[in-house]
Design a protein around this motif. Structure first.
Motif, PDB file in Angstrom:
ATOM      1  N   PHE A 145     -16.947  14.108   3.428  1.00 14.67           N
ATOM      2  CA  PHE A 145     -17.593  14.742   2.470  1.00 14.67           C
ATOM      3  C   PHE A 145     -19.083  14.897   2.836  1.00 14.67           C
ATOM      4  O   PHE A 145     -19.585  13.949   2.651  1.00 14.67           O
ATOM      5  CB  PHE A 145     -17.405  13.999   1.061  1.00 14.67           C
ATOM      6  N   HIS A 146     -19.585  15.852   3.412  1.00 14.02           N
ATOM      7  CA  HIS A 146     -20.905  16.313   3.692  1.00 14.02           C
ATOM      8  C   HIS A 146     -21.176  17.856   4.087  1.00 14.02           C
ATOM      9  O   HIS A 146     -20.130  18.391   4.103  1.00 14.02           O
ATOM     10  CB  HIS A 146     -21.114  15.478   5.394  1.00 14.02           C
ATOM     11  N   PRO A 147     -22.318  17.987   3.832  1.00 16.37           N
ATOM     12  CA  PRO A 147     -22.778  19.479   4.083  1.00 16.37           C
ATOM     13  C   PRO A 147     -22.317  20.077   5.455  1.00 16.37           C
ATOM     14  O   PRO A 147     -22.473  19.187   6.532  1.00 16.37           O
ATOM     15  CB  PRO A 147     -24.206  19.687   3.856  1.00 16.37           C
ATOM     16  N   ALA A 148     -21.749  21.143   5.731  1.00 10.60           N
ATOM     17  CA  ALA A 148     -21.402  21.760   6.853  1.00 10.60           C
ATOM     18  C   ALA A 148     -21.609  23.343   6.600  1.00 10.60           C
ATOM     19  O   ALA A 148     -21.320  23.676   5.493  1.00 10.60           O
ATOM     20  CB  ALA A 148     -20.099  21.110   7.384  1.00 10.60           C
ATOM     21  N   PRO A 149     -21.660  24.152   7.772  1.00  6.12           N
ATOM     22  CA  PRO A 149     -21.659  25.487   7.621  1.00  6.12           C
ATOM     23  C   PRO A 149     -20.284  26.038   6.766  1.00  6.12           C
ATOM     24  O   PRO A 149     -19.076  25.359   7.217  1.00  6.12           O
ATOM     25  CB  PRO A 149     -21.883  25.945   8.816  1.00  6.12           C
TER      26      PRO A 149
ATOM     27  N   PRO B 178       0.747  -1.223   0.177  1.00  5.31           N
ATOM     28  CA  PRO B 178       0.026   0.111  -0.019  1.00  5.31           C
ATOM     29  C   PRO B 178       0.969   1.262   0.149  1.00  5.31           C
ATOM     30  O   PRO B 178       2.150   1.210   0.404  1.00  5.31           O
ATOM     31  CB  PRO B 178      -0.946  -0.054   1.408  1.00  5.31           C
ATOM     32  N   MET B 179       0.236   2.352  -0.363  1.00 10.56           N
ATOM     33  CA  MET B 179       0.685   3.612  -0.315  1.00 10.56           C
ATOM     34  C   MET B 179       0.613   4.416   0.963  1.00 10.56           C
ATOM     35  O   MET B 179      -0.694   4.868   0.924  1.00 10.56           O
ATOM     36  CB  MET B 179       0.379   4.508  -1.535  1.00 10.56           C
ATOM     37  N   LEU B 180       1.085   4.473   1.952  1.00 14.32           N
ATOM     38  CA  LEU B 180       0.761   4.862   3.267  1.00 14.32           C
ATOM     39  C   LEU B 180       0.829   6.420   3.320  1.00 14.32           C
ATOM     40  O   LEU B 180       0.307   6.918   4.333  1.00 14.32           O
ATOM     41  CB  LEU B 180       1.783   4.296   4.495  1.00 14.32           C
ATOM     42  N   GLN B 181       1.692   6.995   2.544  1.00 11.54           N
ATOM     43  CA  GLN B 181       1.549   8.645   2.692  1.00 11.54           C
ATOM     44  C   GLN B 181       0.383   9.071   2.782  1.00 11.54           C
ATOM     45  O   GLN B 181      -0.492   8.931   1.494  1.00 11.54           O
ATOM     46  CB  GLN B 181       2.546   9.103   1.492  1.00 11.54           C
ATOM     47  N   GLY B 182       0.043  10.184   3.525  1.00 11.80           N
ATOM     48  CA  GLY B 182      -1.042  10.886   3.255  1.00 11.80           C
ATOM     49  C   GLY B 182      -2.329  10.100   4.227  1.00 11.80           C
ATOM     50  O   GLY B 182      -3.439  10.879   4.362  1.00 11.80           O
ATOM     51  N   LEU B 183      -2.092   8.872   4.630  1.00 12.75           N
ATOM     52  CA  LEU B 183      -2.908   8.241   5.401  1.00 12.75           C
ATOM     53  C   LEU B 183      -3.070   8.778   6.814  1.00 12.75           C
ATOM     54  O   LEU B 183      -2.097   9.306   7.374  1.00 12.75           O
ATOM     55  CB  LEU B 183      -2.930   6.868   5.489  1.00 12.75           C
ATOM     56  N   GLY B 184      -4.402   8.890   7.364  1.00 16.87           N
ATOM     57  CA  GLY B 184      -4.446   9.226   8.694  1.00 16.87           C
ATOM     58  C   GLY B 184      -4.001   8.056   9.681  1.00 16.87           C
ATOM     59  O   GLY B 184      -3.758   6.888   9.283  1.00 16.87           O
ATOM     60  N   PRO B 185      -3.618   8.428  10.999  1.00 14.97           N
ATOM     61  CA  PRO B 185      -3.194   7.251  11.915  1.00 14.97           C
ATOM     62  C   PRO B 185      -3.981   6.182  12.036  1.00 14.97           C
ATOM     63  O   PRO B 185      -3.490   5.009  11.905  1.00 14.97           O
ATOM     64  CB  PRO B 185      -2.939   7.881  13.118  1.00 14.97           C
TER      65      PRO B 185
ATOM     66  N   ILE C  43      -9.291  19.210   1.300  1.00 13.70           N
ATOM     67  CA  ILE C  43     -10.064  19.474   0.190  1.00 13.70           C
ATOM     68  C   ILE C  43     -11.664  19.387   0.617  1.00 13.70           C
ATOM     69  O   ILE C  43     -12.384  20.380   0.220  1.00 13.70           O
ATOM     70  CB  ILE C  43      -9.830  18.416  -0.998  1.00 13.70           C
ATOM     71  N   ALA C  44     -12.010  18.633   1.548  1.00 14.94           N
ATOM     72  CA  ALA C  44     -13.403  18.827   2.129  1.00 14.94           C
ATOM     73  C   ALA C  44     -14.018  19.972   2.519  1.00 14.94           C
ATOM     74  O   ALA C  44     -14.863  20.555   2.372  1.00 14.94           O
ATOM     75  CB  ALA C  44     -13.730  17.387   3.120  1.00 14.94           C
ATOM     76  N   GLN C  45     -13.013  20.491   3.443  1.00 14.47           N
ATOM     77  CA  GLN C  45     -13.031  21.646   4.229  1.00 14.47           C
ATOM     78  C   GLN C  45     -13.057  22.931   2.962  1.00 14.47           C
ATOM     79  O   GLN C  45     -14.136  23.667   3.187  1.00 14.47           O
ATOM     80  CB  GLN C  45     -12.079  21.994   5.282  1.00 14.47           C
TER      81      GLN C  45
ATOM     82  N   GLY D  52      -3.808  23.311  -5.018  1.00 14.90           N
ATOM     83  CA  GLY D  52      -2.541  22.446  -5.098  1.00 14.90           C
ATOM     84  C   GLY D  52      -2.766  21.213  -4.484  1.00 14.90           C
ATOM     85  O   GLY D  52      -4.005  20.676  -4.714  1.00 14.90           O
ATOM     86  N   LEU D  53      -1.794  20.240  -4.127  1.00 18.31           N
ATOM     87  CA  LEU D  53      -2.184  18.947  -3.752  1.00 18.31           C
ATOM     88  C   LEU D  53      -2.427  19.071  -2.397  1.00 18.31           C
ATOM     89  O   LEU D  53      -1.623  19.307  -1.450  1.00 18.31           O
ATOM     90  CB  LEU D  53      -0.859  17.986  -3.992  1.00 18.31           C
ATOM     91  N   GLN D  54      -3.411  18.565  -1.893  1.00 20.83           N
ATOM     92  CA  GLN D  54      -4.022  18.600  -0.509  1.00 20.83           C
ATOM     93  C   GLN D  54      -4.476  17.202  -0.070  1.00 20.83           C
ATOM     94  O   GLN D  54      -5.031  16.426  -0.820  1.00 20.83           O
ATOM     95  CB  GLN D  54      -5.038  19.810  -0.306  1.00 20.83           C
ATOM     96  N   SER D  55      -4.680  16.799   1.193  1.00 20.72           N
ATOM     97  CA  SER D  55      -5.375  15.800   1.673  1.00 20.72           C
ATOM     98  C   SER D  55      -6.844  15.844   1.336  1.00 20.72           C
ATOM     99  O   SER D  55      -7.317  17.001   1.237  1.00 20.72           O
ATOM    100  CB  SER D  55      -5.220  15.648   3.313  1.00 20.72           C
ATOM    101  N   HIS D  56      -7.490  14.679   1.441  1.00 21.33           N
ATOM    102  CA  HIS D  56      -8.960  14.754   1.273  1.00 21.33           C
ATOM    103  C   HIS D  56      -9.689  15.393   2.330  1.00 21.33           C
ATOM    104  O   HIS D  56     -10.679  16.321   2.011  1.00 21.33           O
ATOM    105  CB  HIS D  56      -9.464  13.299   1.433  1.00 21.33           C
TER     106      HIS D  56
END
Length: 400
Positions: A171-175, A63-70, A276-278, A269-273
């Protein structure tokens, strides 16, 4: 009369739980992670399978572990340590396939009971060799109705359609935070290339910003394979391609050179998911003028999941996302006749009209209530397509 009592041995037998059904090994034969579309698909599929009671994910590649949360990283490391198909009589292998029914070259593989191809493709020029490869799989899982129907029409047997999913925890609606005040934020995403239609979006935004100086184009167009940007200027809407420095596409400079005001551009740019969601939740509208999508367009799904009113080209895989008021649909689709070196066949592709995009941007700009309503309808649609839900659909399709 006194009621007879069961013997202690019989009572104990009643209390003994039934043995849980054996979980069927499902091998994911491509690297999972967050840095590519296939990696994301495989990661969420593996995590969902791990939570199921019917399947055991087996990782065929490191697996590609870079960018995964703990938390996710821990689960993936556990999977990797446990990855081995011990019972080939029940095991399944999933192989990632793309254009021309080709996958990544791999070393010799062990035997499995069933071999399913998971395919997302855009090039409609399938020759006899490609169709022979398609027929060699026990089952073909297509990522859109468009892909599935094309394969069926060409005589490929055992074709099923299973859509991608989204991660509703991100990924969900929020203010909105309102960080950009009164700016009207227009999002557009997907790796920069001719097929994704960013040149059409640029032309439309150039016209839109001439009337609305408060508009800002927010892009997530970074491309890990810069050579695929060739041809983005084929229709004449833009000139050249972005420079690439230290692995990053210089999107902002390119957009300014193509007539977008410097203050009206924000390249994420390149960002974590998570990042991007925020960012997505700040957007007022999103535009995807893609000429073709073999799947449903994961970035568009994630955008809609956040409640962002979304403008979608009504062609190919996007059609699975276009329902009654789930988005703004670009209905005018001309056949795509321009050829680029990457694609030989473009049957079913669609060329969107920049002026129709401008008209829908005007609707989203002037009628915020209608835009929010469409965003809510889109979010409700995508809420039914979580990765866990779609993984269970895939398992049922595979007969697990």
């Amino acid at each position: 009369a006194a009621r007879a009592h069961a013997s202690p041995a019989r009572r104990a037998a009643k209390r003994t739980p039934a043995a849980p059904p054996e979980r069927r090994p499902v091998e994911i034969s491509w690297p999972i992670g967050t840095s590519t579309g296939w990696g994301t698909y495989g990661l969420h599929l593996a995590l969902a399978l791990q939570q199921s009671k019917r399947a055991e994910p087996v990782l065929g590649e490191a697996p590609m572990l870079q960018g995964l949360g703990p938390l996710a990283e821990r689960r993936v490391r556990d999977m990797r340590r446990a990855s081995a198909v011990t019972d080939t009589s029940t095991s399944l292998r999933l192989t990632a396939l793309g254009n021309h029914v080709l996958g990544a070259p791999r070393i010799a593989q062990g035997a499995v009971a069933r071999h399913a191809g998971v395919i997302f493709y855009e090039d409609t020029a399938l020759d006899a060799a490609a169709l022979c490869r398609a027929r060699s799989y026990d089952l073909m899982i297509a990522g859109s109705t468009w892909n599935a129907e094309l394969l069926k029409a060409l005589g490929v047997p055992n074709v099923r359609m299973v859509l991608q999913g989204v991660d509703p925890s991100l990924f969900h609606p929020a203010p909105r935070t309102g960080l950009f005040g009164d700016r009207f934020l227009v999002f557009t995403g997907g790796k920069l290339e001719y097929r994704k239609g960013q040149d059409i979006v640029i032309e439309a935004f150039r016209r839109f910003q001439a009337k609305h100086t408060d508009a800002m184009l927010v892009t997530a167009w970074q491309n890990h394979w810069p050579e695929t940007m060739a041809g983005i200027d084929a229709t004449g809407y833009v000139r050249g391609t972005p420079a690439v420095r230290n692995g990053r596409c210089e999107v902002t400079d390119w957009l300014i050179a193509n007539g977008i005001r410097a203050g009206a551009v924000l390249d994420l740019g390149l960002q974590s998911h998570a990042v991007i969601a925020q960012a997505l939740r700040e957007m007022h509208v999103a535009v995807f003028a893609n000429r073709c999508e073999g799947g449903t367009n994961l970035v568009a799904m994630e955008t809609m999941a956040c409640g962002v009113p979304t403008i979608l080209s009504a062609n190919t895989g996007h059609l699975n996302l276009i329902g009654r008021d789930t988005c703004f649909s670009l209905a005018h689709q001309r056949p795509v006749t321009v050829r680029t070196p990457l694609y030989r066949g473009t049957s079913g592709w669609g060329e969107s009209d920049p002026e129709e995009i401008v008209s829908l941007l005007e609707v989203a700009y002037h009628d915020r209530h209608e835009a929010r309503r469409r965003g809510a309808e889109g979010a409700a649609l995508i809420a039914q397509l979580s990765w866990n839900t779609q993984a269970n659909v895939l398992l049922r399709t595979l007969g697990v």
